[in-house]
Structures are given as C-alpha cells and as structure tokens.
Design a protein around this motif. Structure first.
Motif, mmCIF file in Angstrom:
data_model
loop_
_atom_site.group_PDB
_atom_site.id
_atom_site.type_symbol
_atom_site.label_atom_id
_atom_site.label_comp_id
_atom_site.label_asym_id
_atom_site.label_seq_id
_atom_site.Cartn_x
_atom_site.Cartn_y
_atom_site.Cartn_z
ATOM 1 N N LEU A 24 0.837 -1.211 0.000
ATOM 2 C CA LEU A 24 0.000 0.000 0.000
ATOM 3 C C LEU A 24 0.867 1.254 0.000
ATOM 4 O O LEU A 24 0.619 2.198 -0.743
ATOM 5 N N THR A 25 1.905 1.243 0.840
ATOM 6 C CA THR A 25 2.783 2.401 0.927
ATOM 7 C C THR A 25 3.390 2.722 -0.436
ATOM 8 O O THR A 25 3.342 3.847 -0.911
ATOM 9 N N ARG A 26 3.901 1.663 -1.070
ATOM 10 C CA ARG A 26 4.567 1.852 -2.357
ATOM 11 C C ARG A 26 3.595 2.445 -3.373
ATOM 12 O O ARG A 26 3.851 3.467 -4.000
ATOM 13 N N ARG A 27 2.438 1.808 -3.456
ATOM 14 C CA ARG A 27 1.476 2.205 -4.475
ATOM 15 C C ARG A 27 0.910 3.604 -4.239
ATOM 16 O O ARG A 27 0.823 4.421 -5.156
ATOM 17 N N LEU A 28 0.567 3.896 -2.991
ATOM 18 C CA LEU A 28 -0.066 5.192 -2.718
ATOM 19 C C LEU A 28 0.937 6.336 -2.854
ATOM 20 O O LEU A 28 0.592 7.424 -3.289
ATOM 21 N N GLU A 29 2.198 6.053 -2.510
ATOM 22 C CA GLU A 29 3.207 7.107 -2.681
ATOM 23 C C GLU A 29 3.453 7.367 -4.156
ATOM 24 O O GLU A 29 3.573 8.507 -4.593
ATOM 25 N N GLN A 30 3.470 6.291 -4.895
ATOM 26 C CA GLN A 30 3.672 6.400 -6.343
ATOM 27 C C GLN A 30 2.534 7.208 -6.978
ATOM 28 O O GLN A 30 2.745 8.006 -7.882
ATOM 29 N N GLU A 31 1.303 7.018 -6.462
ATOM 30 C CA GLU A 31 0.147 7.742 -7.002
ATOM 31 C C GLU A 31 0.015 9.145 -6.406
ATOM 32 O O GLU A 31 -0.944 9.843 -6.689
ATOM 33 N N LYS A 32 0.917 9.496 -5.511
ATOM 34 C CA LYS A 32 0.892 10.804 -4.839
ATOM 35 C C LYS A 32 -0.425 11.042 -4.093
ATOM 36 O O LYS A 32 -1.011 12.124 -4.145
ATOM 37 N N ILE A 33 -0.882 9.999 -3.429
ATOM 38 C CA ILE A 33 -2.075 10.147 -2.597
ATOM 39 C C ILE A 33 -1.593 10.246 -1.158
ATOM 40 O O ILE A 33 -0.801 9.409 -0.711
ATOM 41 N N SER A 34 -2.042 11.272 -0.458
ATOM 42 C CA SER A 34 -1.676 11.375 0.949
ATOM 43 C C SER A 34 -2.517 10.361 1.722
ATOM 44 O O SER A 34 -3.720 10.246 1.499
ATOM 45 N N TYR A 35 -1.913 9.589 2.610
ATOM 46 C CA TYR A 35 -2.632 8.440 3.170
ATOM 47 C C TYR A 35 -2.267 8.195 4.623
ATOM 48 O O TYR A 35 -1.285 8.731 5.137
ATOM 49 N N GLU A 36 -3.075 7.371 5.270
ATOM 50 C CA GLU A 36 -2.697 6.768 6.550
ATOM 51 C C GLU A 36 -3.235 5.343 6.555
ATOM 52 O O GLU A 36 -4.268 5.066 5.943
ATOM 53 N N LEU A 37 -2.521 4.452 7.185
ATOM 54 C CA LEU A 37 -2.964 3.056 7.271
ATOM 55 C C LEU A 37 -3.334 2.776 8.714
ATOM 56 O O LEU A 37 -2.543 3.039 9.625
ATOM 57 N N ILE A 38 -4.546 2.263 8.924
ATOM 58 C CA ILE A 38 -4.970 1.972 10.290
ATOM 59 C C ILE A 38 -5.189 0.469 10.426
ATOM 60 O O ILE A 38 -6.151 -0.075 9.874
ATOM 61 N N PHE A 39 -4.274 -0.189 11.098
ATOM 62 C CA PHE A 39 -4.416 -1.626 11.311
ATOM 63 C C PHE A 39 -5.154 -1.858 12.619
ATOM 64 O O PHE A 39 -4.782 -1.313 13.654
ATOM 65 N N VAL A 40 -6.205 -2.662 12.568
ATOM 66 C CA VAL A 40 -6.913 -2.989 13.801
ATOM 67 C C VAL A 40 -6.749 -4.480 14.039
ATOM 68 O O VAL A 40 -7.304 -5.304 13.313
ATOM 69 N N SER A 41 -5.958 -4.823 15.025
ATOM 70 C CA SER A 41 -5.763 -6.229 15.337
ATOM 71 C C SER A 41 -6.922 -6.675 16.226
ATOM 72 O O SER A 41 -7.132 -6.170 17.312
#
Ligand code: UDP
Ligand code: MG
Length: 313
Positions: A24-41
């Motif tokens: 996700l990091t790779r792809r979203l950075e490549q697309e220049k989308i500002s993002y956050e990932l929220i993992f809920v265990s």
C-alpha cells in the motif's frame, strides 16, 4: 484533511502485515495520494500486534490498534473508522484479496464526486462451491428482505467523510457493515474487482461461524422472520378451519373421524410451529437484551502513538 485513510481489520495475519503495508505504501506514494494506514488487530494471538508496531515504528503514517479480545471484523472496521482522519476512508482486507489497484481507482472515482465507492466481486477466487452457494443464498435472502441489492457485496469500500461520520453516529451495538452502508444511501458507484487468492495465512471462517454470522446479521438487520411467525399462525388457522368443518360434517353424517392419528398429527404440527415461533421471537429478544445493555462495541487494549509532527506535512 485531503487524503485516504485505509482501515485494515486483521485477525491473526502476522505474515500479511508487512506485505500489505509495504504494498500500500509503495502504491499510494507512487500515485501521490496522501494516506494513513490503520491496522486494527482483532484480538490476534499470533504476533500480529508486534508486526503492526514494527510497521508503525518504521512509517509514521501507520497507526495500530489492538482489541482486548476478538470482537469480530465489523467491530474492527468501526474502530478503524473512528480513528480515521482523512476525507476518504477505505476498508479492505489485509490478505491482499482486495487488489490495491482497485483501491487506487476507487480513490479516483471518489475524487470525481462519488460518496460511496463499492467493490463488487467479479470472481470469487478460490472459494469452494458450498461457500459460494451458501454466501449467495444468504445475500439473496437478505437482498429480498431489505429490498437492497446485496448480492456480490463485500466489505471492500471507500467512503466519503460525511458517510463515515453518519455511520459512526449509529447507536446500535451490533453493526453489520455491509448492510449499514447499503442502508445509508448516498451517491454510489460500483467497481468490479477480481477476488485474488489469499497471499498468506488462511481464511478465518468456518461453517459454523458463517452460519452464526448469517443469522446474527439477518436478525440485526430485518424483522422479516417475525412475520414468518404470523404467516405460520395464519396457515395453521386455515388448516384448523378446514379440518374443523370436515370433522363436523363427518360427525353429523354419523361417522366421526378416526380419532387418534388425527389428534396426534395436529398436536405435533401445532406444537412444533409454536416452538419454532418462540425460538424466532427468543432470538430477537436476545438481541434486544444485547442492545439495551449498551456495552461498548469493542475494547481497545493497546494503540500506537500518532506522530503529530509528521501529520502536518
Ligand atoms: N478478520 C477480523 N476478525 C475476525 C475475522 C476476520 O478482523 O474475527 C479480518 C481478517 O484478518 C481479514 C478480513 O477480516 O483481514 C477477512 O477475513 P478472511 O480473509 O478470513 O475472510 P474471507 O476473505 O475468507 O471472507
Ligand atoms: Mg480473505
């Protein structure tokens, strides 16, 4: 904040966390989308939490939550949504069955003014025949009962901030994410995606959990089964009128009906109809009890720190 929050419920997904996080990091950075990932265990017991913490240390855009026990995927989704801060919030599985490419196209569709972008399964991957039939049947009934199209629905969705806020406002404890978002309305666009094979680990569902999940959600979402009780009662009533008239005619003709078998049959049929009806009503009562206790949907035992400095950028 303009950008994308991705909510990822994870239950015993140790191997998957680094894979999906990097992808996700790779792809979203490549697309220049500002993002956050929220993992809920979701109360994982296999070291998923440690993996999430490691990702959060490496990347300040990763946030992790850990439940105190397993509360189910829907609770995990809502917990993640409650933490999301971006204008668009996406929910996806963390086993890479929901393709990252589709996520990017969903984001583009949202940018063009859609409020909910739904992922619709085009091909159900490696699910076995019975699972497919079972799921199909479940959604078919649900679609009919709710008059909403739920077949091929999935939890893979991207929602606008206002949709997320209105979902978070819903007071009920038992929330069925798929159903609720269909109920909410809004301007929707559907995107077909191919369900990929699970990249690692195995599916968390088995037969009994699926059936339990099906029943719970039907009860949480519709009161149609209660009408079955009324309809069943009506059918029994019609039957009893017919049988009554028949018995009376026979009686006046001087030849009463053969007694024992008829009485036994009638008793058994009525008895089981009553028991089944009580069961259905009892199920709803149990749900009402669960709701009035107003317990929290989930308990969070641990959470990684947000790194505020980074977020301003
Ligand atoms: N999941 C969860 N809590 C649960 C079961 C599953 O958070 O009690 C998560 C799981 O980690 C995965 C997603 O829900 O990210 C979908 O689960 P799975 O792949 O097992 O379901 P399937 O794809 O077979 O429907
Ligand atoms: Mg899966």
């Amino acid at each position: 904040m303009k950008g994308l929050s991705v909510v990822l419920p994870a239950y015993n997904e140790r191997e998957m966390i680094p894979i999906i996080s990097r992808e996700l990091t790779r792809r979203l950075e490549q697309e220049k989308i500002s993002y956050e990932l929220i993992f809920v265990s979701d109360g994982s017991s296999d070291g998923t939490w440690e993996e999430i913490e490691r990702e959060a240390d490496e990347n300040s855009r990763v946030l992790g939550l850990e439940f105190s026990r397993n509360f189910g995927k829907d609770s995990a989704i809502f917990a993640g949504m409650a933490q999301a801060r971006m204008d668009a919030v996406a929910v996806m599985d963390c086993d890479l069955q929901h393709p990252v490419d589709t996520l990017v196209s969903m984001y583009r569709i949202w940018e063009n003014g859609s409020e909910i972008v739904e992922g619709v399964k085009a091909y159900r991957g490696e699910e076995n025949f019975f699972y497919r039939k079972g799921a199909g049947w479940f959604y078919h009934i649900l679609s009919r009962a709710l008059k909403l199209d739920m077949e091929d629905a999935s939890d893979f969705k991207l929602m606008d901030r206002k949709v997320v806020d209105s979902l978070l406002k819903m007071p009920e404890r038992h929330l069925f994410f798929r159903g609720i978002s269909a109920w909410a309305g809004y301007r929707k666009t559907q995107v077909k995606y191919e369900v990929a094979e699970r990249a690692a680990g195995k599916s968390k569902w088995n037969w009994s959990s699926l059936i339990a999940y099906g029943f719970q959600n039907i009860v949480a979402f519709t009161t149609v089964p209660l009408q079955f009780v009324t309809v069943g009662g009506l059918i029994c009533f019609l039957g009893s009128v017919a049988l009554g008239i028949y018995s009376l005619i026979r009686y006046f003709q001087g030849q009463a009906v053969e007694g024992y078998t008829t009485i036994l049959m009638v008793l058994l049929i009525i008895g089981s109809a009553i028991m089944i009806s009580l069961g259905i009503i009892g199920f709803y009562m149990g749900k009402i009890y669960d709701e009035v206790r107003r317990r929290p949907r989930y308990l969070i035992s641990r959470m990684t720190h947000r790194q505020e400095k980074e977020e301003k950028t």
